[in-house]
Design an enzyme around this catalytic site. Structure first.
Site: not given
Length: 465
Positions: A111-112
């Site tokens: 998700k980063d």
């Protein structure tokens, strides 16, 4: 570039408005009016680019004139400066399979890649155009910590993140609740991720409340997240193809909410030479059942060793549904109304043929997850997290597939220890979390409880609608 809603009730908007809107005001999800096409010459030219430069070239057609090129270059540079590997998403060989490591960011999760970018885009647009933003999102694990890391301490932004109490890993919980910045607000709800997602969508659909409190979306309902994820599909192809436009690639994608694999689907629509996209699910197998011939029917949410995928209703599936029904918003609305009314959705025989042509699918049990972690470690000395193990297990007979590694194994050391008797060494970003001070509130899983908490929190901080 203009953006439309899957449900047809939003006047076309530009990139900046699409990002700030998040969920469409008609309850739909935003998509580009046209999907830019990438030809063989561009594929050859892009195949040698580093991740940041590739991201600029891929994103520019979607961003249009909303952000000047020089500013976009700077935004992308800031977004990936926090990653621990120079390649951002390195491709590694693990035995006979290739693994795309997407966990090199500040919270050790895929998700980063999207949320570092989105956090910087939000800050850029607010600084340029003025105003404030109160981000509201729900997480099944990794989205929450990545979203918080993307906006913590940023001016003009507050973030409210819902997670299901007791249904995320201890490390995932601490990654969120140990962030004590004044603009960060964690909420544990007495329910499931699907409950949290329902609450978030309900509050966004309350247009008066959304506008009054300047709500913004950081879940994968926000188009900018999908855009950022498209990049690593092209990047993996470039690392393997040596610039040959005829080289075809396949991906195995562990997914619960359909956002990650939808980015791969869009990459294919853009012209990336993708052979197959494999949807890998855990016991919560609504997507696998649908792709393999069953109805799209929501059932009970089961707790598994891969909790970030413990989802029944995949919100991003609506984006794919829009393409499946021929970009017909009325057909999308009809199918979703049937799903709301009966808990089940059916498509035509012709659409099923299209669906089968777009995706393969396989479901993986907890026992298979443990077996895969054990086998990969014993044979190759490489430790998989349980979500990545779902993808590797699903692709076990497809050595040609690139398996997306969605999280660092140290985030799920209970499962890792069960499988191999040791824990994965934590990266620096995960060390000492269990000893840090936390801040979080526990609420009932209702719109009323969350709405009231947002109102009281903003009032206490001096923010008025």
């Amino acid at each position: 570039m203009q953006y439309l809603s899957t449900r047809g009730g939003v006047k076309p908007v530009g990139f900046s408005a699409a990002v700030m809107m998040g969920l469409g005001t008609d309850g739909g999800l935003l998509l580009p009016a046209t999907v830019p096409q990438v030809g063989p010459a561009e594929l050859r030219d892009w195949s040698d680019l580093g991740f940041r430069d590739l991201a600029v070239e891929l994103m520019l057609p979607f961003v249009g004139d909303a952000i000047p090129r020089a500013d976009l270059v700077a935004l992308i540079g800031r977004s990936y400066a926090t990653f621990s590997h120079q390649e951002i998403t390195p491709l590694v060989q693990v035995g006979g399979q290739r693994v795309l490591e997407l966990f090199q960011g500040p919270t050790a999760a895929f998700k980063d890649v999207a949320l570092q970018f989105l956090g910087n885009v939000f800050a850029y647009l607010l600084a340029r155009d003025g105003g404030r933003l109160n981000i509201l999102g729900a997480t099944s694990g990794d989205t929450g910590s990545a979203a918080i890391a993307g906006v913590r301490g940023k001016d003009r932004i507050r973030i409210f993140i819902l997670h299901p109490a007791g249904r995320v890993s201890p490390i995932q919980e601490r990654q969120m609740t140990t962030v004590l910045d004044a603009n960060v607000h964690n909420i544990a709800i007495r329910g499931t991720f699907d409950d949290g997602q329902r609450i978030v969508k309900g509050l966004f659909n309350d247009l008066h409340f959304k506008q009054q409190y300047h709500l913004g979306a950081i879940n994968s309902i926000n188009w900018a997240r999908i855009l950022a994820q498209i990049v690593y599909y092209f990047y993996a192809w470039g690392r393997m193809s040596r610039g040959d436009p005829g080289f075809r690639i396949s991906f195995a994608v562990p997914t619960g909410n359909f956002g990650d694999i939808f980015a791969g689907y869009l990459a294919k629509r853009m012209g990336l030479p993708v052979d197959r996209l494999l949807i890998a699910t855990n016991r919560n197998d609504i997507l696998t059942r649908f792709v393999t011939g069953g109805p799209y029917a929501a059932g009970e949410v089961h707790s598994t060793l891969s909790p970030a995928m413990d989802i029944q209703v995949a919100s991003n599936f609506e984006r794919y549904l829009y393409f499946l029904v021929g970009e017909d918003p009325a057909a999308v609305r009809a199918l979703l109304a049937a799903l709301d009314r009966t808990g089940c959705m059916q498509v035509t025989a012709e659409q099923r043929i299209t669906l089968a042509g777009d995706f393969d699918a396989a479901a993986v049990s907890d026992a298979q997850i443990l077996d895969q972690i054990r086998e990969t470690y014993e044979r190759h000395g490489y430790i998989l997290d349980p979500h990545t193990a779902v993808g590797v297990q699903a692709a076990r007979h497809r050595a040609d597939m690139v398996c997306l590694a969605t999280a660092h194994p140290a985030k799920f050391n209970d499962a890792v220890h069960r499988a191999i008797g040791i824990q994965a060494p934590p990266p620096p970003c995960l060390r000492g979390l269990l000893e840090k001070e936390t801040r979080c509130v526990l609420l009932d899983a209702t719109e009323e409880a969350v709405r009231g908490h947002i109102r009281s929190t903003l009032a206490a901080s001096g923010d008025r609608p």
